[in-house]
Motif scaffolding. Structure first.
Motif, PDB file in Angstrom:
ATOM      1  N   UNK A 216      42.607  11.200 -72.498  1.00  0.00           N
ATOM      2  CA  UNK A 216      41.545  11.038 -73.488  1.00  0.00           C
ATOM      3  C   UNK A 216      42.003  11.455 -74.881  1.00  0.00           C
ATOM      4  N   UNK A 217      42.723  12.571 -74.975  1.00  0.00           N
ATOM      5  CA  UNK A 217      43.194  13.041 -76.281  1.00  0.00           C
ATOM      6  C   UNK A 217      44.205  12.070 -76.889  1.00  0.00           C
ATOM      7  N   UNK A 276      35.715  21.331 -83.033  1.00  0.00           N
ATOM      8  CA  UNK A 276      35.713  21.343 -81.567  1.00  0.00           C
ATOM      9  C   UNK A 276      37.109  21.587 -80.985  1.00  0.00           C
ATOM     10  N   UNK A 277      37.136  22.153 -79.804  1.00  0.00           N
ATOM     11  CA  UNK A 277      38.395  22.415 -79.106  1.00  0.00           C
ATOM     12  C   UNK A 277      38.911  21.123 -78.485  1.00  0.00           C
ATOM     13  N   UNK A 278      40.139  21.136 -78.000  1.00  0.00           N
ATOM     14  CA  UNK A 278      40.721  19.933 -77.390  1.00  0.00           C
ATOM     15  C   UNK A 278      39.926  19.447 -76.177  1.00  0.00           C
ATOM     16  N   UNK A 279      39.511  20.346 -75.255  1.00  0.00           N
ATOM     17  CA  UNK A 279      38.699  19.868 -74.126  1.00  0.00           C
ATOM     18  C   UNK A 279      37.392  19.222 -74.589  1.00  0.00           C
ATOM     19  N   UNK A 282      38.231  15.809 -75.952  1.00  0.00           N
ATOM     20  CA  UNK A 282      38.614  14.890 -74.875  1.00  0.00           C
ATOM     21  C   UNK A 282      37.384  14.370 -74.141  1.00  0.00           C
ATOM     22  N   UNK A 283      36.530  15.276 -73.697  1.00  0.00           N
ATOM     23  CA  UNK A 283      35.357  14.844 -72.940  1.00  0.00           C
ATOM     24  C   UNK A 283      34.317  14.175 -73.834  1.00  0.00           C
ATOM     25  N   UNK A 287      32.824  10.553 -72.869  1.00  0.00           N
ATOM     26  CA  UNK A 287      31.383  10.290 -72.833  1.00  0.00           C
ATOM     27  C   UNK A 287      31.006   9.134 -73.759  1.00  0.00           C
ATOM     28  N   UNK A 288      31.565   9.148 -74.968  1.00  0.00           N
ATOM     29  CA  UNK A 288      31.257   8.076 -75.916  1.00  0.00           C
ATOM     30  C   UNK A 288      31.695   6.716 -75.375  1.00  0.00           C
ATOM     31  N   UNK A 289      32.859   6.681 -74.736  1.00  0.00           N
ATOM     32  CA  UNK A 289      33.365   5.426 -74.172  1.00  0.00           C
ATOM     33  C   UNK A 289      32.487   4.956 -73.023  1.00  0.00           C
ATOM     34  N   UNK A 290      32.067   5.896 -72.182  1.00  0.00           N
ATOM     35  CA  UNK A 290      31.176   5.540 -71.073  1.00  0.00           C
ATOM     36  C   UNK A 290      29.855   4.985 -71.582  1.00  0.00           C
ATOM     37  N   UNK A 291      29.301   5.615 -72.599  1.00  0.00           N
ATOM     38  CA  UNK A 291      27.996   5.179 -73.101  1.00  0.00           C
ATOM     39  C   UNK A 291      28.090   3.832 -73.808  1.00  0.00           C
TER      40      UNK A 291
END
Length: 313
Positions: A216-217, A276-279, A282-283, A287-291
């Motif tokens: 994701x990153x 925001x942190x790397x995790x 990444x998530x 989430x944005x891609x899923x939505x």
């Protein structure tokens, strides 16, 4: 050589009543008395008395000094050093709050007094105890979940800097409130129950999670926009690693408690690290891609239904 208590007082510069008090308290054990009942002391007692005076000057309590007969001096001093460092950090927190409060015009507000009171009773030791309770209660009797939280524990326990800002102090208090929140604890148990009860191996899951974040990153840093054809390919690889369908992954995001993200944001504020942190990044991308994919799928489905209705007799 033997000394009377009066002679010992002259040699050490301590009052007779102080030496007698130390003897009665057991920190200067009695060795012998004269036939008339007067206490006698030797060179060993004189050296011990000097040690007692030094330890008392730096704040070591009598009970600890009394235990020196069974413990090495080094271990006692080490424990005392840790106690002094804890006290210093507490004083530094109090100083930071007082400075921030007095920097404003007028009398302190109720919020200032609340912050001062709360920080006086919430040091690093208290936060550590609170976090241990959090891990035990949320982990429950599910071994893998408990192991996961135990590994996360140190990351969830930031250390306040020596000169904390008001924002860091407020984040420290909010973090404590969040960790103690029974509703939040219950929410985490409910959300993670099914995931961790599937005989999941923590070590294997941890490795998968690293791969998922890397995918994701890399996509995010490469400028691959959620919803693009390239993002769909990355998403398929991520879901294959996670062993989830798009519907399952999206449902997990829908049920995710936003307070979890706030917890890590508070830790970041206290540690003064980038957010925001790397995790989180990444998530967030996943989430944005899923939505976007879900939205595109719904639009496509609606269009097909409308087209069918338009040609129906």
């Amino acid at each position: 050589m033997s000394y009377t208590i009066g002679r010992l007082a002259k040699l050490t510069g301590l009052p007779v009543k102080t030496i007698r008090f130390y003897s009665d308290a057991g920190v200067l054990p009695e060795r012998e008395r004269t036939p008339s009942g007067y206490r006698l002391y030797g060179d060993e007692d004189r050296a011990r008395l000097e040690l007692i005076r030094t330890l008392r000057e730096i704040g070591v309590d009598l009970a600890t000094i009394r235990s020196l007969g069974d413990r090495r001096l080094r271990s006692v001093l080490d424990l005392h050093l840790k106690a002094v460092e804890t006290q210093l950090k507490s004083l530094q927190r109090t100083r930071a709050v007082l400075r921030a409060t007095l920097a404003r015009d007028g009398d302190p507000a109720e919020e200032d007094l609340r912050r001062l009171h709360a920080l006086g009773r919430l040091g690093a030791a208290e936060m550590a105890i609170l976090l241990d309770e959090f891990v035990d209660e949320v982990g429950g009797d599910i071994e893998a979940r408990h192991e996961w939280l135990t590994h996360m524990r140190d990351c969830m326990l930031p250390e306040l800097p020596e000169e904390p800002t008001t924002a860091q102090l407020d984040a420290w208090l909010e973090l404590a409130e969040l960790l103690a929140d029974e509703d939040y604890r219950d929410s985490l148990r409910r959300q993670s129950g099914d995931f961790w009860t599937e005989e999941r191996d923590y070590g294997a899951w941890h490795e998968i999670n690293i791969q998922v974040m890397r995918e994701a990153l890399t996509a995010s840093q490469a400028g691959i926009e959620p919803g693009s054809p390239e993002s769909e390919q990355v998403l398929d690889r991520i879901l294959a690693l996670m062993g989830q369908s798009r519907e399952e992954a999206l449902r997990a995001f829908d049920e995710h408690d936003p307070r979890a993200a706030r917890l890590w944001e508070l830790v970041s504020i206290i540690q003064d690290t980038p957010w925001p942190s790397e995790p989180t990044l990444a998530y967030g991308w996943i989430e944005a891609t899923l939505r976007r994919a879900s939205s595109t799928s719904r639009v496509s489905s609606t269009s097909r239904v409308s087209s069918t209705r338009g040609t129906a007799p």
